[in-house]
Design a protein around this motif. Structure first.
Motif, PDB file in Angstrom:
ATOM      1  N   ALA A   1       6.854 -18.413   5.308  1.00  0.00           N
ATOM      2  CA  ALA A   1       5.417 -19.108   4.917  1.00  0.00           C
ATOM      3  C   ALA A   1       5.549 -19.230   3.138  1.00  0.00           C
ATOM      4  CB  ALA A   1       4.432 -18.513   5.212  1.00  0.00           C
ATOM      5  N   LYS A   2       6.184 -18.286   2.655  1.00  0.00           N
ATOM      6  CA  LYS A   2       6.278 -18.297   1.111  1.00  0.00           C
ATOM      7  C   LYS A   2       7.534 -18.796   0.521  1.00  0.00           C
ATOM      8  CE  LYS A   2       3.781 -13.879   0.819  1.00  0.00           C
ATOM      9  NZ  LYS A   2       3.729 -12.553   0.223  1.00  0.00           N
ATOM     10  N   VAL A   3       7.935 -19.724   1.179  1.00  0.00           N
ATOM     11  CA  VAL A   3       9.163 -20.698   0.710  1.00  0.00           C
ATOM     12  C   VAL A   3       8.484 -21.844   0.066  1.00  0.00           C
ATOM     13  CG1 VAL A   3      11.117 -22.144   1.026  1.00  0.00           C
ATOM     14  CG2 VAL A   3      10.938 -19.892   2.195  1.00  0.00           C
ATOM     15  N   HIS A   4       8.596 -21.808  -1.313  1.00  0.00           N
ATOM     16  CA  HIS A   4       7.683 -22.831  -2.043  1.00  0.00           C
ATOM     17  C   HIS A   4       8.410 -23.190  -3.555  1.00  0.00           C
ATOM     18  CE1 HIS A   4       6.625 -19.701  -4.803  1.00  0.00           C
ATOM     19  NE2 HIS A   4       6.236 -18.833  -3.739  1.00  0.00           N
ATOM     20  N   LYS A   5       8.033 -24.199  -4.018  1.00  0.00           N
ATOM     21  CA  LYS A   5       8.573 -24.677  -5.377  1.00  0.00           C
ATOM     22  C   LYS A   5       8.124 -23.635  -6.373  1.00  0.00           C
ATOM     23  CE  LYS A   5       8.489 -29.503  -3.959  1.00  0.00           C
ATOM     24  NZ  LYS A   5       8.299 -30.940  -4.637  1.00  0.00           N
ATOM     25  N   GLN A   6       9.016 -23.547  -7.538  1.00  0.00           N
ATOM     26  CA  GLN A   6       8.747 -22.753  -8.655  1.00  0.00           C
ATOM     27  C   GLN A   6       7.466 -23.458  -9.248  1.00  0.00           C
ATOM     28  OE1 GLN A   6      10.177 -19.776  -9.272  1.00  0.00           O
ATOM     29  NE2 GLN A   6       8.572 -19.719 -11.074  1.00  0.00           N
ATOM     30  N   HIS A   7       6.518 -22.578  -9.710  1.00  0.00           N
ATOM     31  CA  HIS A   7       5.497 -23.077 -10.308  1.00  0.00           C
ATOM     32  C   HIS A   7       5.343 -22.696 -11.871  1.00  0.00           C
ATOM     33  CE1 HIS A   7       2.963 -24.417  -6.914  1.00  0.00           C
ATOM     34  NE2 HIS A   7       3.773 -23.731  -6.044  1.00  0.00           N
TER      35      HIS A   7
ATOM     36  N   THR B   1      -1.820 -19.457  -2.183  1.00  0.00           N
ATOM     37  CA  THR B   1      -2.157 -18.455  -1.044  1.00  0.00           C
ATOM     38  C   THR B   1      -2.502 -18.951  -0.077  1.00  0.00           C
ATOM     39  OG1 THR B   1      -2.531 -16.808  -3.079  1.00  0.00           O
ATOM     40  CG2 THR B   1      -3.503 -16.130  -1.044  1.00  0.00           C
ATOM     41  N   LEU B   2      -3.573 -19.717  -0.184  1.00  0.00           N
ATOM     42  CA  LEU B   2      -4.229 -20.429   1.275  1.00  0.00           C
ATOM     43  C   LEU B   2      -3.284 -20.974   2.230  1.00  0.00           C
ATOM     44  CD1 LEU B   2      -7.215 -22.176  -0.435  1.00  0.00           C
ATOM     45  CD2 LEU B   2      -7.332 -19.932   0.857  1.00  0.00           C
ATOM     46  N   MET B   3      -2.364 -21.819   1.690  1.00  0.00           N
ATOM     47  CA  MET B   3      -1.329 -22.474   2.405  1.00  0.00           C
ATOM     48  C   MET B   3      -0.301 -21.616   2.999  1.00  0.00           C
ATOM     49  SD  MET B   3      -2.350 -25.762   2.870  1.00  0.00           S
ATOM     50  CE  MET B   3      -4.040 -24.697   2.991  1.00  0.00           C
ATOM     51  N   GLU B   4      -0.011 -20.579   2.186  1.00  0.00           N
ATOM     52  CA  GLU B   4       0.832 -19.575   2.527  1.00  0.00           C
ATOM     53  C   GLU B   4       0.429 -18.739   3.967  1.00  0.00           C
ATOM     54  OE1 GLU B   4       2.078 -17.177  -0.722  1.00  0.00           O
ATOM     55  OE2 GLU B   4       3.643 -18.845  -1.568  1.00  0.00           O
ATOM     56  N   GLY B   5      -1.028 -18.632   3.684  1.00  0.00           N
ATOM     57  CA  GLY B   5      -1.581 -17.942   4.897  1.00  0.00           C
ATOM     58  C   GLY B   5      -1.879 -18.674   6.010  1.00  0.00           C
TER      59      GLY B   5
ATOM     60  N   LEU C   1       0.304 -19.769  11.511  1.00  0.00           N
ATOM     61  CA  LEU C   1       0.520 -20.865  12.598  1.00  0.00           C
ATOM     62  C   LEU C   1       2.079 -20.459  13.127  1.00  0.00           C
ATOM     63  CD1 LEU C   1      -0.473 -24.348  11.017  1.00  0.00           C
ATOM     64  CD2 LEU C   1      -1.704 -22.928  12.857  1.00  0.00           C
ATOM     65  N   ILE C   2       2.830 -20.115  12.116  1.00  0.00           N
ATOM     66  CA  ILE C   2       4.222 -19.777  12.505  1.00  0.00           C
ATOM     67  C   ILE C   2       4.335 -18.430  13.441  1.00  0.00           C
ATOM     68  CG2 ILE C   2       6.401 -18.615  11.797  1.00  0.00           C
ATOM     69  CD1 ILE C   2       5.991 -20.213   9.274  1.00  0.00           C
ATOM     70  N   ASP C   3       3.367 -17.287  12.963  1.00  0.00           N
ATOM     71  CA  ASP C   3       3.379 -16.210  13.936  1.00  0.00           C
ATOM     72  C   ASP C   3       2.700 -16.320  15.406  1.00  0.00           C
ATOM     73  OD1 ASP C   3       3.774 -13.120  13.903  1.00  0.00           O
ATOM     74  OD2 ASP C   3       1.531 -13.193  14.142  1.00  0.00           O
TER      75      ASP C   3
END
Length: 208
Positions: free
Chosen positions: A30-36, A161-165, A170-172
């Motif tokens: 879930a924490k795979v994201h672009k660099q901010h 944070t919200l979208m990672e959560g 959903l994945i789990d």
């Protein structure tokens, strides 16, 4: 968890053996994201009380739509307590009314009044009706410069944070992505009732 265990009011007894590092595959995915970008210097001044400064943004569109037809959400975070508020939207234009309703509820049902609101330059926040409403309620509107999301860093981080959560839940669970709205409500509630590093003595809900 360690911070919660230290605070007797939670009634949690945790041994050292229970606080070893745990690897969560769903969380990692879930924490795979672009660099901010880092927050623009001076963008976050320290609020001294709840509701002194709110940050707001609209997230989406999110696909697939929920079963109820939602594909956006409004997120608001209080700078002082980190209390988060989210509500599902069917279109971005709903955000104006929903944000006004939230601020009115805060002003009428808490000990504090909203003093400042920080947003980007989205039309849902900069329309004439919104600007007049904020002025009538004595709320200073802080708007970021165009194309500078770093100036809206606190709410940008909250969105992440919200979208990672949501993704982790959903994945789990293996539930379909169309249930992201329910996952967002669940995660927001959990976030507000979990001790944060910045304030280990109280949850955002308690501080709010």
């Amino acid at each position: 968890v360690r911070e919660m265990a230290k605070n007797a009011k939670y009634g949690i007894a945790i041994s050292d053996a229970d606080t070893t590092e745990i690897h969560c595959d769903a969380c990692a995915q879930a924490k795979v994201h672009k660099q901010h970008q880092n927050t623009h210097p001076g963008a976050e001044s320290s609020a001294t009380r709840p509701a002194e400064r709110l940050w707001a943004d609209v997230g989406g569109p999110i696909h697939p739509w929920t079963n109820q037809g939602y594909h956006y959400y409004l997120a608001v975070v209080d700078e002082y307590t980190n209390y988060a508020y989210t509500i599902l939207l069917k279109n971005k234009h709903e955000a104006t009314k929903r944000l006004q309703q939230f601020i009115s509820t805060v002003n009428e049902n808490t000990k504090h009044r909203v003093a400042r609101l920080r947003t980007d330059n989205g039309g849902e926040f900069t329309g004439r009706d919104m600007e007049e409403w904020l002025a009538q309620n004595g709320i200073e509107h802080e708007r970021t410069m165009p194309h500078t999301p770093a100036q809206n860093g606190k709410i940008e981080r909250m969105n992440r944070t919200l979208m990672e959560g949501v993704r982790a839940a959903l994945i789990d669970s293996g539930l379909p992505n169309s249930l992201w709205g329910e996952a967002l409500r669940h995660f927001t509630h959990s976030y507000n009732h979990t001790v944060r590093k910045a304030s280990a003595q109280a949850t955002p809900y308690e501080a709010w």
